[in-house]
Motif scaffolding. Structure first.
Motif, PDB file in Angstrom:
ATOM      1  N   VAL A   8       3.984   0.449  -6.845  1.00  0.00           N
ATOM      2  CA  VAL A   8       4.596  -0.397  -7.235  1.00  0.00           C
ATOM      3  C   VAL A   8       4.703  -1.975  -6.717  1.00  0.00           C
ATOM      4  O   VAL A   8       4.459  -2.942  -7.262  1.00  0.00           O
ATOM      5  N   ALA A   9       5.006  -1.631  -5.275  1.00  0.00           N
ATOM      6  CA  ALA A   9       4.864  -2.993  -4.580  1.00  0.00           C
ATOM      7  C   ALA A   9       3.661  -3.782  -4.771  1.00  0.00           C
ATOM      8  O   ALA A   9       3.470  -4.943  -4.743  1.00  0.00           O
ATOM      9  N   LYS A  10       2.573  -2.955  -4.839  1.00  0.00           N
ATOM     10  CA  LYS A  10       1.032  -3.670  -4.457  1.00  0.00           C
ATOM     11  C   LYS A  10       1.035  -4.140  -6.118  1.00  0.00           C
ATOM     12  O   LYS A  10       0.288  -5.210  -6.256  1.00  0.00           O
ATOM     13  N   TYR A  11       1.650  -3.774  -7.129  1.00  0.00           N
ATOM     14  CA  TYR A  11       1.546  -4.348  -8.442  1.00  0.00           C
ATOM     15  C   TYR A  11       2.105  -5.931  -8.487  1.00  0.00           C
ATOM     16  O   TYR A  11       1.681  -6.589  -8.694  1.00  0.00           O
ATOM     17  N   PHE A  12       3.559  -5.843  -7.795  1.00  0.00           N
ATOM     18  CA  PHE A  12       3.889  -7.181  -7.671  1.00  0.00           C
ATOM     19  C   PHE A  12       3.125  -8.157  -6.792  1.00  0.00           C
ATOM     20  O   PHE A  12       3.183  -9.341  -6.983  1.00  0.00           O
ATOM     21  N   ASN A  17       0.846 -12.957  -4.183  1.00  0.00           N
ATOM     22  CA  ASN A  17       0.329 -12.609  -2.762  1.00  0.00           C
ATOM     23  C   ASN A  17       1.222 -13.313  -1.854  1.00  0.00           C
ATOM     24  O   ASN A  17       1.102 -13.253  -0.705  1.00  0.00           O
ATOM     25  N   GLU A  18       2.328 -14.195  -2.214  1.00  0.00           N
ATOM     26  CA  GLU A  18       2.845 -15.250  -1.392  1.00  0.00           C
ATOM     27  C   GLU A  18       4.267 -14.471  -1.098  1.00  0.00           C
ATOM     28  O   GLU A  18       4.956 -14.948  -0.419  1.00  0.00           O
ATOM     29  N   PHE A  19       4.616 -13.313  -1.808  1.00  0.00           N
ATOM     30  CA  PHE A  19       5.729 -12.696  -1.844  1.00  0.00           C
ATOM     31  C   PHE A  19       5.887 -12.332  -0.495  1.00  0.00           C
ATOM     32  O   PHE A  19       4.979 -11.754   0.224  1.00  0.00           O
ATOM     33  N   GLN A  23      11.034  -9.701  -0.650  1.00  0.00           N
ATOM     34  CA  GLN A  23      11.158  -9.886  -2.140  1.00  0.00           C
ATOM     35  C   GLN A  23      10.398  -8.434  -2.687  1.00  0.00           C
ATOM     36  O   GLN A  23      10.883  -8.062  -3.582  1.00  0.00           O
ATOM     37  N   ILE A  24       9.444  -8.136  -1.992  1.00  0.00           N
ATOM     38  CA  ILE A  24       8.580  -6.965  -2.508  1.00  0.00           C
ATOM     39  C   ILE A  24       9.516  -5.683  -2.589  1.00  0.00           C
ATOM     40  O   ILE A  24       9.390  -4.908  -3.316  1.00  0.00           O
ATOM     41  N   GLN A  25      10.288  -5.615  -1.586  1.00  0.00           N
ATOM     42  CA  GLN A  25      11.289  -4.550  -1.447  1.00  0.00           C
ATOM     43  C   GLN A  25      12.193  -4.340  -2.566  1.00  0.00           C
ATOM     44  O   GLN A  25      12.563  -3.377  -3.224  1.00  0.00           O
ATOM     45  N   LYS A  26      12.619  -5.726  -2.622  1.00  0.00           N
ATOM     46  CA  LYS A  26      13.834  -5.855  -3.721  1.00  0.00           C
ATOM     47  C   LYS A  26      13.172  -5.829  -5.064  1.00  0.00           C
ATOM     48  O   LYS A  26      13.909  -5.037  -5.934  1.00  0.00           O
ATOM     49  N   LEU A  27      12.046  -6.206  -5.402  1.00  0.00           N
ATOM     50  CA  LEU A  27      11.451  -6.350  -6.780  1.00  0.00           C
ATOM     51  C   LEU A  27      11.150  -4.649  -6.933  1.00  0.00           C
ATOM     52  O   LEU A  27      11.462  -4.320  -8.132  1.00  0.00           O
ATOM     53  N   THR A  28      10.631  -4.094  -5.884  1.00  0.00           N
ATOM     54  CA  THR A  28      10.514  -2.523  -6.348  1.00  0.00           C
ATOM     55  C   THR A  28      11.707  -1.762  -6.469  1.00  0.00           C
ATOM     56  O   THR A  28      11.476  -0.890  -7.322  1.00  0.00           O
ATOM     57  N   TYR A  29      12.861  -2.170  -5.858  1.00  0.00           N
ATOM     58  CA  TYR A  29      14.227  -1.636  -6.105  1.00  0.00           C
ATOM     59  C   TYR A  29      14.605  -2.103  -7.443  1.00  0.00           C
ATOM     60  O   TYR A  29      14.852  -1.027  -8.097  1.00  0.00           O
ATOM     61  N   TYR A  30      14.363  -3.059  -7.916  1.00  0.00           N
ATOM     62  CA  TYR A  30      14.835  -3.589  -9.098  1.00  0.00           C
ATOM     63  C   TYR A  30      14.017  -2.561 -10.243  1.00  0.00           C
ATOM     64  O   TYR A  30      14.163  -2.472 -11.456  1.00  0.00           O
ATOM     65  N   ALA A  31      12.583  -2.461 -10.081  1.00  0.00           N
ATOM     66  CA  ALA A  31      11.688  -1.761 -11.036  1.00  0.00           C
ATOM     67  C   ALA A  31      12.323  -0.238 -10.916  1.00  0.00           C
ATOM     68  O   ALA A  31      12.240   0.466 -12.022  1.00  0.00           O
ATOM     69  N   TYR A  32      12.459   0.273  -9.844  1.00  0.00           N
ATOM     70  CA  TYR A  32      12.999   1.596  -9.704  1.00  0.00           C
ATOM     71  C   TYR A  32      14.516   1.812 -10.615  1.00  0.00           C
ATOM     72  O   TYR A  32      14.683   2.741 -11.168  1.00  0.00           O
ATOM     73  N   VAL A  33      15.333   0.902 -10.416  1.00  0.00           N
ATOM     74  CA  VAL A  33      16.528   0.787 -11.012  1.00  0.00           C
ATOM     75  C   VAL A  33      16.384   0.628 -12.810  1.00  0.00           C
ATOM     76  O   VAL A  33      17.111   1.432 -13.211  1.00  0.00           O
ATOM     77  N   TYR A  91       9.311  -8.287 -13.062  1.00  0.00           N
ATOM     78  CA  TYR A  91       8.794  -9.560 -12.230  1.00  0.00           C
ATOM     79  C   TYR A  91       9.223 -10.852 -13.098  1.00  0.00           C
ATOM     80  O   TYR A  91       9.766 -11.797 -12.357  1.00  0.00           O
ATOM     81  N   LYS A  92       9.433 -10.980 -14.281  1.00  0.00           N
ATOM     82  CA  LYS A  92       9.943 -12.055 -15.283  1.00  0.00           C
ATOM     83  C   LYS A  92      11.131 -12.451 -14.748  1.00  0.00           C
ATOM     84  O   LYS A  92      11.311 -13.621 -14.655  1.00  0.00           O
ATOM     85  N   ILE A  93      12.222 -11.445 -14.624  1.00  0.00           N
ATOM     86  CA  ILE A  93      13.545 -11.820 -14.265  1.00  0.00           C
ATOM     87  C   ILE A  93      13.548 -12.100 -12.819  1.00  0.00           C
ATOM     88  O   ILE A  93      14.416 -13.139 -12.496  1.00  0.00           O
ATOM     89  N   TYR A  94      13.085 -11.176 -12.134  1.00  0.00           N
ATOM     90  CA  TYR A  94      13.393 -11.581 -10.417  1.00  0.00           C
ATOM     91  C   TYR A  94      12.428 -11.959  -9.825  1.00  0.00           C
ATOM     92  O   TYR A  94      12.569 -12.410  -8.662  1.00  0.00           O
ATOM     93  N   GLY A  95      11.278 -12.141 -10.161  1.00  0.00           N
ATOM     94  CA  GLY A  95      10.071 -12.637  -9.464  1.00  0.00           C
ATOM     95  C   GLY A  95      10.128 -14.209  -8.978  1.00  0.00           C
ATOM     96  O   GLY A  95       9.496 -14.510  -8.186  1.00  0.00           O
ATOM     97  N   LYS A  96      10.939 -15.000  -9.632  1.00  0.00           N
ATOM     98  CA  LYS A  96      11.190 -16.364  -9.385  1.00  0.00           C
ATOM     99  C   LYS A  96      12.356 -16.440  -8.148  1.00  0.00           C
ATOM    100  O   LYS A  96      12.430 -17.608  -7.388  1.00  0.00           O
ATOM    101  N   PHE A  97      12.950 -15.577  -7.801  1.00  0.00           N
ATOM    102  CA  PHE A  97      14.115 -15.642  -6.809  1.00  0.00           C
ATOM    103  C   PHE A  97      13.356 -15.446  -5.128  1.00  0.00           C
ATOM    104  O   PHE A  97      12.437 -14.455  -5.035  1.00  0.00           O
ATOM    105  N   SER A  98      13.890 -15.996  -4.244  1.00  0.00           N
ATOM    106  CA  SER A  98      13.708 -15.950  -2.893  1.00  0.00           C
ATOM    107  C   SER A  98      14.135 -14.627  -2.384  1.00  0.00           C
ATOM    108  O   SER A  98      14.958 -13.975  -2.995  1.00  0.00           O
ATOM    109  N   GLY A  99      13.508 -13.871  -1.235  1.00  0.00           N
ATOM    110  CA  GLY A  99      14.011 -12.810  -0.607  1.00  0.00           C
ATOM    111  C   GLY A  99      15.627 -12.756  -0.354  1.00  0.00           C
ATOM    112  O   GLY A  99      16.171 -12.047  -0.380  1.00  0.00           O
ATOM    113  N   ASN A 100      16.180 -14.008   0.234  1.00  0.00           N
ATOM    114  CA  ASN A 100      17.593 -14.111   0.344  1.00  0.00           C
ATOM    115  C   ASN A 100      18.244 -14.019  -0.862  1.00  0.00           C
ATOM    116  O   ASN A 100      19.550 -13.396  -0.745  1.00  0.00           O
TER     117      ASN A 100
END
Length: 140
Positions: A8-12, A17-19, A23-33, A91-100
């Protein structure tokens, strides 16, 4: 082929590839959620842990720590339209946010807060974030 957090992380990562790792951890978490909430089943077997900086999948942490994400395949995701739909929405909802910013969002949500109850803000933990808390919180 079994789906894991790293797939899932690799998909993001393939989408951007600048994530950062955060960011990758949190996007993977939100995908899981969102997959768990929508389909009432897990996206993959591993549960997220309530770390200081938000939800983390230990296997994904180790994969990224060893620079192995680049070698990970997303082939196992291709024929699962429901999964790809969820990943694209996340990705569409959360991909624009920074890791912080993503960390800040997860810190404001009950599943992570519940798993961190009784811990100091800077105390390390491997407590799991429960699926029940996730479903209860995000189904509202």
């Amino acid at each position: 082929m079994k789906i894991e957090a790293k797939n899932v992380a690799k998909y993001f990562y393939n989408k951007n590839n600048e994530f950062t790792e955060k960011q990758i951890q949190k996007l993977t978490y939100y995908a899981y959620v969102w997959y768990l909430t929508k389909y009432k089943k897990r996206l993959f077997e591993e549960s997220p842990q309530a770390w200081i900086h938000g939800p983390v999948f230990m296997s994904l942490y180790k994969t990224m720590q060893n620079n192995k994400l680049i070698e990970t395949s997303t082939e196992c995701l291709k024929n699962n339209k429901d999964m790809i739909y969820v990943l694209d929405v996340v990705y569409k909802i959360y991909g624009k946010f920074s890791g912080n910013k993503l960390e800040q969002l997860t810190h404001a949500e009950d599943p992570w807060k519940n798993a961190r109850k009784g811990l100091e803000a800077t105390e390390r933990s491997q407590k799991l974030i429960s699926d029940e808390d996730i479903i209860a919180y995000y189904s509202v």
